[in-house]
Design a protein around this motif. Sequence first.
Motif, mmCIF file in Angstrom:
data_model
loop_
_atom_site.group_PDB
_atom_site.id
_atom_site.type_symbol
_atom_site.label_atom_id
_atom_site.label_comp_id
_atom_site.label_asym_id
_atom_site.label_seq_id
_atom_site.Cartn_x
_atom_site.Cartn_y
_atom_site.Cartn_z
ATOM 1 N N PHE A 298 0.899 -1.371 0.112
ATOM 2 C CA PHE A 298 0.062 -0.058 -0.099
ATOM 3 C C PHE A 298 0.895 1.104 -0.131
ATOM 4 O O PHE A 298 1.639 1.438 0.784
ATOM 5 N N SER A 299 0.622 2.152 -0.960
ATOM 6 C CA SER A 299 1.407 3.469 -1.302
ATOM 7 C C SER A 299 1.109 4.285 -0.119
ATOM 8 O O SER A 299 0.028 4.490 0.342
ATOM 9 N N PRO A 300 2.021 5.187 0.242
ATOM 10 C CA PRO A 300 1.937 6.426 1.125
ATOM 11 C C PRO A 300 0.655 7.146 0.775
ATOM 12 O O PRO A 300 -0.006 7.236 1.626
ATOM 13 N N PRO A 301 0.435 7.574 -0.429
ATOM 14 C CA PRO A 301 -0.838 8.341 -0.604
ATOM 15 C C PRO A 301 -1.847 7.565 -0.386
ATOM 16 O O PRO A 301 -2.921 8.115 0.192
ATOM 17 N N ARG A 302 -1.874 6.112 -0.744
ATOM 18 C CA ARG A 302 -3.155 5.386 -0.474
ATOM 19 C C ARG A 302 -3.550 5.431 0.952
ATOM 20 O O ARG A 302 -4.502 5.465 1.510
ATOM 21 N N GLN B 78 8.941 5.905 -2.750
ATOM 22 C CA GLN B 78 8.455 5.209 -1.834
ATOM 23 C C GLN B 78 7.196 4.389 -2.711
ATOM 24 O O GLN B 78 6.931 3.472 -2.537
ATOM 25 N N SER B 79 6.622 5.478 -3.443
ATOM 26 C CA SER B 79 5.179 4.879 -4.036
ATOM 27 C C SER B 79 5.664 3.709 -5.066
ATOM 28 O O SER B 79 4.940 2.781 -5.381
ATOM 29 N N ALA B 82 6.283 0.773 -3.533
ATOM 30 C CA ALA B 82 4.956 0.022 -2.836
ATOM 31 C C ALA B 82 4.516 -0.796 -4.055
ATOM 32 O O ALA B 82 3.871 -1.929 -3.805
ATOM 33 N N LYS B 83 4.588 -0.249 -5.125
ATOM 34 C CA LYS B 83 3.856 -0.909 -6.458
ATOM 35 C C LYS B 83 4.617 -2.184 -6.831
ATOM 36 O O LYS B 83 4.160 -3.200 -7.108
ATOM 37 N N ARG B 85 6.398 -3.832 -4.705
ATOM 38 C CA ARG B 85 6.545 -4.839 -3.680
ATOM 39 C C ARG B 85 4.872 -5.643 -3.801
ATOM 40 O O ARG B 85 4.959 -6.779 -3.654
ATOM 41 N N ALA B 86 3.980 -4.858 -3.990
ATOM 42 C CA ALA B 86 2.693 -5.502 -4.302
ATOM 43 C C ALA B 86 2.729 -6.462 -5.447
ATOM 44 O O ALA B 86 2.121 -7.568 -5.235
ATOM 45 N N LEU B 114 -4.794 -3.963 -3.923
ATOM 46 C CA LEU B 114 -4.030 -3.710 -4.784
ATOM 47 C C LEU B 114 -4.134 -3.776 -6.454
ATOM 48 O O LEU B 114 -3.324 -3.160 -6.963
#
Lengths: 385, 231, 391
Positions: A298-302, B78-79, B82-83, B85-86, B114
């Motif tokens: 889950f990204s920070p913005p989410r 970071q974003s 996250a993607k 990793r998902a 996600l």
Amino acid sequence: MNDATLIRKSLFRNKTRAILLVLSIMTAFLIFSVLGAFSRALNSGVETAAADRLVTLNAINFTLTMPYAYWGRVDQVEGVQAVTHASWFGGYYQEPRNFVQSFAVDMESYFQVYPELVPIEGDMETLLARNDCAAIGQDLLQQYEWTPGQRIPLTSNIWSKPDGSRVWDVELCLVFDAEDQDVPTNYMMLQYDYYNESLAFNRDQIGWMILTTGDPAINDQVGRDIDALFTNSPAETETSTEAAFGQAFLEQLGNIGLILTLVIGAAFATILMIVGTTMVMAINERTKEVAVMKTLGFSPPRIFTHVLSESVLLSLLGGLIGLGLAALLLVGVSGALAGQFPGLRMTPTIIGQAVALMILFGLVTGLLPAINAMRTNIVTALGKD
Amino acid sequence: MAEALYQLNNLSKRYTRGKESITIFSDLTMTIDKGDFIAIMGPSGSGKTTLLNQLGGIDSSSSGEVLFEGSRIDNLSQSRLAKWRAANVGFIFQFYNLMPTLTAAQNVELPLLLTNLSGKERKRRVATALGIVKIADRSGHRPRQLSGGQQQRVAIARAIVADPKVLLCDEPTGDLDRTTADEVLQTLQLLNNELGKTIVMVTHDPSAAKYARRELHLDKGRFLEAEAELA
Amino acid sequence: MLKQIGAVTMINLRSIPQRWGMSLATVLSVALVVGVLLGFLAMANGFRATVDGSGADDVAVFLRAGSQAELNSGLGRDSVRLIEAGPGIAADAAGDPVLSAELYVIVDGIKRSSGTEANLPLRGVGPDASALREGFTMIEGRMFAPGSSELVVGEGVIRQFEGFDMGQTVRLGSNEWRVVGVFSTGGSVFDSEIWADVGTIQNLYQRTGTVQSVRARLTSPEALAGLQAYVADEPRLDLDVTSEREFFASSAGGTSDIIMFLGWPLAVIMAIGALAGAWNAMYASVDARTREIATLRAIGFSGFPAFVGTMVESLMLAAIGGLLGAGATYLIFDGVSASTLGGGFTQIVFSFAVTPTALVSGVVLALIVGAAGGFFPAIRAARVPILKAQG
């Protein structure tokens, strides 16, 4: 399951806490909605004023009277479409505490000047057929549970007849109402002649005049012309728009707007602190879970959006309950307070303002926790006990 | 020659605490092949968890590169991470880290939120994952109603439900008794053998390490290799 | 037991800084609730005090029967003569009855605060008027000359309205007047009035021969009954006779009541909101210290000290909030001058009055919030199980 479910579950993680917060938020919005409705009802006189309607009073003060003859003269003024007169009767029913808002008027012209008043029982013909016929507003009729056609003794606490009696017997020949709920119908009118002929003193005087010009653009000119007619006479006049008159009267009560703003402000400041600090604490408790969500991808913005949604949901929940309670409360008291606050009720505007405020409140209280959650350092948080 | 999944080049990690600078590891270079099952062992403070965190993109390095399927992941935002990793990683922790307010099935469904899969499709995948770890009968239970071993199995299901390329496990059996531990490790082996998942497992338990194909020992930030037999 | 209670309470209180955010929120929210309540009380009390303080027991007020307000009333010259002959009316040094036949009209003045118009009473009075108002002093200038178009104004008028300063010429309606004096009656309703000679007023406003009210000084408060009997027996007089105090009491009630009718419910609703907040904060407090409490229990403390400790924490936070709110309200509002519409359609100038009774009410409200908010969390604290040895 979806994001909405996640948000809902997070919010009600700690049921007691959620309920207490909802309660807090509810009280603030209850106060906001109820006070908002009162404020609106107070100002409704100004709102329902017709743009082309003017009021002419004795320039010194509206409690002083003017000669009856003025009425005919104002009718001659260019630009005056229709003009009527009214005089305060100061009535009560049987006992002084049963106050009845009442005026002595010229019936025909009165209804011309106030076209929004519509007869629902009886008509002008029956009304004018007899001298002692009176016209009564629907709200007043209901307040005292009278019936159309009933005869009532109306006592004046100002005027008296030569024999010392202060009672005028009238028959409720006509009942009127208005389509717009904000137009007051909590008063009654007797016929001027019936009242005037039996006065022991102060005959052939009127309290004030109301007139229509047909076009707001000529209001000023007509007003000036009217006042010019009576300069340097014993009863000089002052003509203003109906709205201006209503506004001036309100201002006499004091700075109500300021008081309301302060109280509502205090209520919201209170819950802002309570909810704000609680949300920050609640998110701190979940810092490990937030970290796990981040590891899942889950990204920070989410995550930011999740937390913000939680606080907005909480705010909406408490706020809507408060709004609902306010609506019920208003329905309950509007009847009893119809006298001072005509048209006291919940309106779409108030609802809209409240909802917007709920969302804003949710965003403000959720901002800091959301930022904290978004910035959670995964490694540090996972390492916590 | 097996394809490389991970390539670590000259990876270093240092912490500064006040005036002290602590080096966890420096100049680490290694390759992890697809389909590999590596156990990383070492005393506490040796940096094995830190290394795992680097592989999972949840911690940054002080210098060096981490390449996944040929591209660097150590310089992603970071974003983006996250993607990534998902799509590619499944984590399994020592203390399970399930969401207490969700049921087992909902916990497993989390990574699928996600994706763009429909509700139906998500449910299907959850059922499959739960079936693989053999805990379908408890899908409606909350974590506090499950034993340690059951919770870990739910965690594994969660880790595989999105079909990641690699599973990163941090002391997965650290909190379990012998029998349950063995069950969990057997599941991991199954995932490696039959579903081809690359697994990197940090553990301090030698018997757990035996389930892996390779054992790496990390001490003071350096590797000492030792081959392990296939379990 | 007492020692246990003391120890746990100290632990509780010392831990407040750890949860400073929520503790502060509790304190401030209680302060605001108390502030709102006291603000309304100050308004209502201030208004009531002004009006109450305006009535004397030994002054009788005569109005036309049933009129209830001066504006509605009307008496002729003959009635005034008959009143003069009534029993129980005090006489001055020359042997004449001390009374003042009065007539007032409403004029418009401009409020300083808003710049808008508001109603002011222009009262025509007889020469004895000043003798009939307790505490009357001329603080500037002098009384108007009989039959002149001179005015004296109450100090409340100067405070709240523009254009009535000493020496100024005022235009009211079509007439010009000059302000020759400023008087004070020590904060009563009359400070909001403008006075002139009753004869002048009668002429200018075409009320020759009539007045609205007569005020007369009684020889003693008890003499009122005799005077009332005299009026009742006299067929040519159709009047209501009351003491001035009673007269004002009935007219003040309305506005004061409305203010309280709004103030109390508002304060109570806000208190519920603050209560929920305090409750919440206390639960958080207890939860944060569950481990400590459990350890204490293992040592041998009973549940009761934990209960007391939590209650004390809650009460203390609420009390601080209450005192803060009371103090702030007092500093900000006490003595602030305001004016609003009174019973006779004129502005009554009054000062916000934060009374000791009100302060007590505020603190009591705060303590109720504290007690109610802390109760259930305190029970939870008492029920924390003894810390078991960890497996």
